[in-house]
Design a protein around this motif. Sequence first.
Motif, PDB file in Angstrom:
ATOM      1  N   THR A  30       0.745  -1.330  -0.114  1.00 11.10           N
ATOM      2  CA  THR A  30       0.050  -0.060  -0.215  1.00 11.10           C
ATOM      3  C   THR A  30       0.907   1.447  -0.208  1.00 11.10           C
ATOM      4  O   THR A  30       0.405   2.485  -0.582  1.00 11.10           O
ATOM      5  N   THR A  31       1.991   1.267   0.364  1.00 10.58           N
ATOM      6  CA  THR A  31       2.798   2.265   0.457  1.00 10.58           C
ATOM      7  C   THR A  31       3.971   2.543  -0.557  1.00 10.58           C
ATOM      8  O   THR A  31       4.646   3.490  -0.607  1.00 10.58           O
ATOM      9  N   ILE A  32       4.034   1.537  -1.411  1.00  7.13           N
ATOM     10  CA  ILE A  32       5.299   1.613  -2.434  1.00  7.13           C
ATOM     11  C   ILE A  32       4.936   2.783  -3.259  1.00  7.13           C
ATOM     12  O   ILE A  32       4.004   2.873  -3.974  1.00  7.13           O
ATOM     13  N   LEU A  33       6.050   3.476  -3.544  1.00  6.60           N
ATOM     14  CA  LEU A  33       5.940   4.644  -4.693  1.00  6.60           C
ATOM     15  C   LEU A  33       6.509   4.223  -5.961  1.00  6.60           C
ATOM     16  O   LEU A  33       7.670   3.476  -5.993  1.00  6.60           O
ATOM     17  N   TYR A  34       5.500   3.838  -6.736  1.00  2.00           N
ATOM     18  CA  TYR A  34       5.766   3.011  -8.057  1.00  2.00           C
ATOM     19  C   TYR A  34       4.933   3.836  -9.376  1.00  2.00           C
ATOM     20  O   TYR A  34       3.768   3.696  -9.146  1.00  2.00           O
ATOM     21  N   ASP A  35       5.574   4.109 -10.385  1.00  2.00           N
ATOM     22  CA  ASP A  35       4.882   4.783 -11.364  1.00  2.00           C
ATOM     23  C   ASP A  35       3.895   3.970 -12.178  1.00  2.00           C
ATOM     24  O   ASP A  35       2.813   4.316 -12.867  1.00  2.00           O
ATOM     25  N   GLY A  36       3.936   2.721 -12.066  1.00  2.00           N
ATOM     26  CA  GLY A  36       3.067   1.801 -12.669  1.00  2.00           C
ATOM     27  C   GLY A  36       1.873   1.170 -11.839  1.00  2.00           C
ATOM     28  O   GLY A  36       1.289   0.155 -12.325  1.00  2.00           O
ATOM     29  N   ARG A  37       1.814   1.616 -10.637  1.00  2.00           N
ATOM     30  CA  ARG A  37       0.857   1.003  -9.575  1.00  2.00           C
ATOM     31  C   ARG A  37      -0.571   0.919 -10.286  1.00  2.00           C
ATOM     32  O   ARG A  37      -1.077  -0.136  -9.823  1.00  2.00           O
ATOM     33  N   TYR A  38      -1.041   1.590 -10.983  1.00  2.00           N
ATOM     34  CA  TYR A  38      -2.519   1.598 -11.361  1.00  2.00           C
ATOM     35  C   TYR A  38      -2.722   0.197 -11.907  1.00  2.00           C
ATOM     36  O   TYR A  38      -3.895  -0.459 -11.655  1.00  2.00           O
ATOM     37  N   GLU A  39      -1.887  -0.322 -12.328  1.00  2.00           N
ATOM     38  CA  GLU A  39      -2.310  -1.559 -13.414  1.00  2.00           C
ATOM     39  C   GLU A  39      -2.593  -2.677 -12.183  1.00  2.00           C
ATOM     40  O   GLU A  39      -3.437  -3.444 -12.472  1.00  2.00           O
ATOM     41  N   GLY A  40      -1.796  -2.956 -11.187  1.00  2.00           N
ATOM     42  CA  GLY A  40      -2.031  -3.889 -10.407  1.00  2.00           C
ATOM     43  C   GLY A  40      -3.010  -3.427  -9.307  1.00  2.00           C
ATOM     44  O   GLY A  40      -3.539  -4.230  -8.689  1.00  2.00           O
ATOM     45  N   ASP A  41      -2.953  -2.158  -8.727  1.00  2.00           N
ATOM     46  CA  ASP A  41      -3.827  -1.616  -7.971  1.00  2.00           C
ATOM     47  C   ASP A  41      -5.418  -2.056  -8.267  1.00  2.00           C
ATOM     48  O   ASP A  41      -6.041  -2.200  -7.294  1.00  2.00           O
ATOM     49  N   VAL A  42      -5.808  -2.081  -9.501  1.00  2.00           N
ATOM     50  CA  VAL A  42      -7.349  -2.326  -9.654  1.00  2.00           C
ATOM     51  C   VAL A  42      -7.540  -3.897  -9.249  1.00  2.00           C
ATOM     52  O   VAL A  42      -8.915  -4.050  -9.070  1.00  2.00           O
ATOM     53  N   PHE A  43      -6.578  -4.592  -9.115  1.00  2.00           N
ATOM     54  CA  PHE A  43      -7.084  -6.017  -8.684  1.00  2.00           C
ATOM     55  C   PHE A  43      -6.649  -6.349  -7.209  1.00  2.00           C
ATOM     56  O   PHE A  43      -7.073  -7.105  -6.616  1.00  2.00           O
ATOM     57  N   ALA A  44      -5.812  -5.649  -6.682  1.00  2.00           N
ATOM     58  CA  ALA A  44      -5.205  -5.973  -5.275  1.00  2.00           C
ATOM     59  C   ALA A  44      -5.462  -4.615  -4.019  1.00  2.00           C
ATOM     60  O   ALA A  44      -5.568  -5.205  -2.999  1.00  2.00           O
ATOM     61  N   LEU A  45      -5.334  -3.585  -4.465  1.00  2.00           N
ATOM     62  CA  LEU A  45      -5.302  -2.416  -3.638  1.00  2.00           C
ATOM     63  C   LEU A  45      -6.556  -2.470  -2.670  1.00  2.00           C
ATOM     64  O   LEU A  45      -6.430  -2.459  -1.281  1.00  2.00           O
ATOM     65  N   ALA A  46      -7.821  -2.401  -2.938  1.00  2.00           N
ATOM     66  CA  ALA A  46      -9.009  -2.507  -2.243  1.00  2.00           C
ATOM     67  C   ALA A  46      -8.876  -3.726  -1.304  1.00  2.00           C
ATOM     68  O   ALA A  46      -9.087  -3.344  -0.024  1.00  2.00           O
ATOM     69  N   GLY A  47      -8.703  -5.016  -1.685  1.00  2.00           N
ATOM     70  CA  GLY A  47      -8.599  -6.064  -0.904  1.00  2.00           C
ATOM     71  C   GLY A  47      -7.760  -6.116   0.007  1.00  2.00           C
ATOM     72  O   GLY A  47      -7.759  -6.696   1.119  1.00  2.00           O
ATOM     73  N   THR A  48      -6.542  -5.421  -0.325  1.00  2.00           N
ATOM     74  CA  THR A  48      -5.523  -5.455   0.538  1.00  2.00           C
ATOM     75  C   THR A  48      -5.843  -4.467   1.869  1.00  2.00           C
ATOM     76  O   THR A  48      -5.443  -5.013   3.047  1.00  2.00           O
ATOM     77  N   HIS A  49      -6.371  -3.383   1.501  1.00  2.00           N
ATOM     78  CA  HIS A  49      -6.928  -2.545   2.630  1.00  2.00           C
ATOM     79  C   HIS A  49      -7.981  -3.194   3.718  1.00  2.00           C
ATOM     80  O   HIS A  49      -7.813  -3.115   4.762  1.00  2.00           O
ATOM     81  N   LYS A  50      -8.649  -3.874   2.783  1.00  2.00           N
ATOM     82  CA  LYS A  50      -9.815  -4.667   3.782  1.00  2.00           C
ATOM     83  C   LYS A  50      -9.099  -5.695   4.566  1.00  2.00           C
ATOM     84  O   LYS A  50      -9.423  -5.683   5.715  1.00  2.00           O
ATOM     85  N   ARG A  51      -8.072  -6.533   3.882  1.00  2.00           N
ATOM     86  CA  ARG A  51      -7.518  -7.683   4.738  1.00  2.00           C
ATOM     87  C   ARG A  51      -6.583  -6.957   5.883  1.00  2.00           C
ATOM     88  O   ARG A  51      -6.584  -7.519   6.879  1.00  2.00           O
ATOM     89  N   LEU A  52      -5.978  -5.891   5.426  1.00  2.00           N
ATOM     90  CA  LEU A  52      -5.215  -5.081   6.398  1.00  2.00           C
ATOM     91  C   LEU A  52      -6.116  -4.772   7.615  1.00  2.00           C
ATOM     92  O   LEU A  52      -5.986  -4.937   9.042  1.00  2.00           O
ATOM     93  N   GLY A  53      -7.429  -4.280   7.314  1.00  2.00           N
ATOM     94  CA  GLY A  53      -8.138  -3.825   8.474  1.00  2.00           C
ATOM     95  C   GLY A  53      -8.519  -4.970   9.484  1.00  2.00           C
ATOM     96  O   GLY A  53      -8.715  -5.051  10.550  1.00  2.00           O
ATOM     97  N   GLU A  54      -8.916  -6.359   8.687  1.00  2.00           N
ATOM     98  CA  GLU A  54      -9.151  -7.264   9.707  1.00  2.00           C
ATOM     99  C   GLU A  54      -8.097  -7.895  10.367  1.00  2.00           C
ATOM    100  O   GLU A  54      -8.157  -8.373  11.575  1.00  2.00           O
ATOM    101  N   LEU A  55      -6.930  -7.805   9.973  1.00  2.00           N
ATOM    102  CA  LEU A  55      -5.698  -8.421  10.559  1.00  2.00           C
ATOM    103  C   LEU A  55      -5.477  -7.437  11.721  1.00  2.00           C
ATOM    104  O   LEU A  55      -5.080  -7.879  12.809  1.00  2.00           O
ATOM    105  N   TYR A  56      -5.438  -6.137  11.464  1.00  2.00           N
ATOM    106  CA  TYR A  56      -5.226  -5.304  12.453  1.00  2.00           C
ATOM    107  C   TYR A  56      -6.358  -5.104  13.621  1.00  2.00           C
ATOM    108  O   TYR A  56      -6.090  -5.267  14.854  1.00  2.00           O
ATOM    109  N   ASP A  57      -7.559  -5.500  13.161  1.00  2.00           N
ATOM    110  CA  ASP A  57      -8.781  -5.690  14.212  1.00  2.00           C
ATOM    111  C   ASP A  57      -8.272  -6.901  14.828  1.00  2.00           C
ATOM    112  O   ASP A  57      -8.783  -6.982  16.181  1.00  2.00           O
TER     113      ASP A  57
END
Length: 167
Positions: free
Chosen positions: A116-143
């Motif tokens: 979620t924090t990597i600065l990478y100019d090609g982020r958008y391509e992978g983010d559409v598949f992974a970013l939202a779910g990653t935030h959801k799972r991080l929320g669950e893990l932290y909870d």
Amino acid sequence: PLAGIPERDRPYTSLARVYAIAGRPDRARVVLGQFAQVKDTAYYRSRQNEVHEVLGEIALAEKRYSDAIKEFRRADLGTDGHPATDDPTRVEFNLGRAFDLASQPDSAITHFENLTTILYDGRYEGDVFALAGTHKRLGELYDAKGDRERAISHLSKFVELWKNADA
């Protein structure tokens, strides 16, 4: 049939990866076996990081999580010892999933946070598949760890990313 496609255009690793993710590691292995028989050995060698990524997906499908972690790490190393991919988010996502499934939440959190924090100019391509779910799972893990503040932060980011999603 793959034989009807020029050898360099055959999507061996993509097809094998889809089979593994779909729960068909047996079919994924067959496709990788076909790829190992390509005539252009330089082309085959240049795709070894992709082969290791597929082997990681196969290991996940077979619930061999420590093997998956090893393969995903190998997928990120070129023959020169430097990163093999220009997309650092991909390896973080794969390692986060593998550690999560291996019931190693601290390591999963580390790799998902990196994603979620990597600065990478090609982020958008992978983010559409992974970013939202990653935030959801991080929320669950932290909870689960009792870290309410971080859980809320990541779950809020998940909601923000998905608020306009199709039903």
